[in-house]
Design a protein around this motif. Sequence first.
Motif, PDB file in Angstrom:
ATOM      1  N   GLU A 111     -79.702   6.916 -51.149  1.00 15.39           N
ATOM      2  CA  GLU A 111     -78.941   7.979 -50.805  1.00 15.39           C
ATOM      3  C   GLU A 111     -78.259   7.980 -49.514  1.00 15.39           C
ATOM      4  O   GLU A 111     -77.108   8.343 -49.308  1.00 15.39           O
ATOM      5  N   ALA A 112     -79.108   7.706 -48.474  1.00 20.17           N
ATOM      6  CA  ALA A 112     -78.790   7.664 -47.168  1.00 20.17           C
ATOM      7  C   ALA A 112     -77.718   6.589 -46.890  1.00 20.17           C
ATOM      8  O   ALA A 112     -76.704   6.829 -46.240  1.00 20.17           O
ATOM      9  N   TYR A 113     -77.909   5.578 -47.489  1.00 16.84           N
ATOM     10  CA  TYR A 113     -77.088   4.390 -47.460  1.00 16.84           C
ATOM     11  C   TYR A 113     -75.772   4.674 -48.200  1.00 16.84           C
ATOM     12  O   TYR A 113     -74.599   4.621 -47.604  1.00 16.84           O
ATOM     13  N   LEU A 114     -75.695   5.555 -49.347  1.00 14.44           N
ATOM     14  CA  LEU A 114     -74.359   5.627 -50.135  1.00 14.44           C
ATOM     15  C   LEU A 114     -73.774   6.824 -49.197  1.00 14.44           C
ATOM     16  O   LEU A 114     -72.608   6.856 -49.110  1.00 14.44           O
ATOM     17  N   GLU A 115     -74.631   7.845 -48.761  1.00 14.84           N
ATOM     18  CA  GLU A 115     -73.975   8.551 -47.813  1.00 14.84           C
ATOM     19  C   GLU A 115     -73.076   8.114 -46.500  1.00 14.84           C
ATOM     20  O   GLU A 115     -71.945   8.547 -46.450  1.00 14.84           O
ATOM     21  N   ALA A 173     -82.774  10.952 -43.595  1.00 22.72           N
ATOM     22  CA  ALA A 173     -83.063  10.814 -44.833  1.00 22.72           C
ATOM     23  C   ALA A 173     -84.579  11.328 -45.196  1.00 22.72           C
ATOM     24  O   ALA A 173     -84.846  11.935 -46.151  1.00 22.72           O
ATOM     25  N   GLU A 174     -85.387  10.753 -44.379  1.00 20.40           N
ATOM     26  CA  GLU A 174     -86.771  10.950 -44.606  1.00 20.40           C
ATOM     27  C   GLU A 174     -87.246  12.448 -44.487  1.00 20.40           C
ATOM     28  O   GLU A 174     -87.944  12.828 -45.066  1.00 20.40           O
ATOM     29  N   LEU A 175     -86.479  12.785 -43.284  1.00 23.69           N
ATOM     30  CA  LEU A 175     -86.882  14.306 -43.102  1.00 23.69           C
ATOM     31  C   LEU A 175     -86.149  15.263 -44.054  1.00 23.69           C
ATOM     32  O   LEU A 175     -86.756  16.296 -44.382  1.00 23.69           O
ATOM     33  N   ASP A 176     -85.144  14.849 -44.734  1.00 21.41           N
ATOM     34  CA  ASP A 176     -84.238  15.902 -45.555  1.00 21.41           C
ATOM     35  C   ASP A 176     -84.794  15.392 -47.074  1.00 21.41           C
ATOM     36  O   ASP A 176     -84.418  16.286 -48.121  1.00 21.41           O
ATOM     37  N   GLY A 177     -85.939  14.439 -47.004  1.00 21.49           N
ATOM     38  CA  GLY A 177     -86.324  14.342 -48.539  1.00 21.49           C
ATOM     39  C   GLY A 177     -85.288  13.541 -49.351  1.00 21.49           C
ATOM     40  O   GLY A 177     -85.399  13.536 -50.751  1.00 21.49           O
TER      41      GLY A 177
END
Length: 107
Positions: free
Chosen positions: A74-78, A65-69
């Motif tokens: 959002e990462a958690y929900l994904e 997520a950090e790399l993708d902005g």
Amino acid sequence: MTWIDLHHRTEIVHTVLARAAINPNDPGLFAGIADLDRLFGGVEGLLHALANRWDNHLHVKLELAELDGLTPTEAYLELAAEQPGLRALLDARRAIGQTTRDRALAR
């Protein structure tokens, strides 16, 4: 641990996650699983292994997520959408399943 034991542990995890996807609060969630005690030390050991699985996957999601902005939320929900059975099981067993990262994201 032998390869046979490792594969059987994986089967147990998949069985429990499939059951949890249907009903994570089912009182029979862990019933009838051969070698659960021997391979995980019981239900608590399996829950710890599942919480560790979530932690590992979330750690990777947060790095990506950090790399993708993307935000940590959002990462958690994904990840929760990708692994609904695991998240539901851990939520149903909050005392075991709430990880440090989960608490940090909830703030």
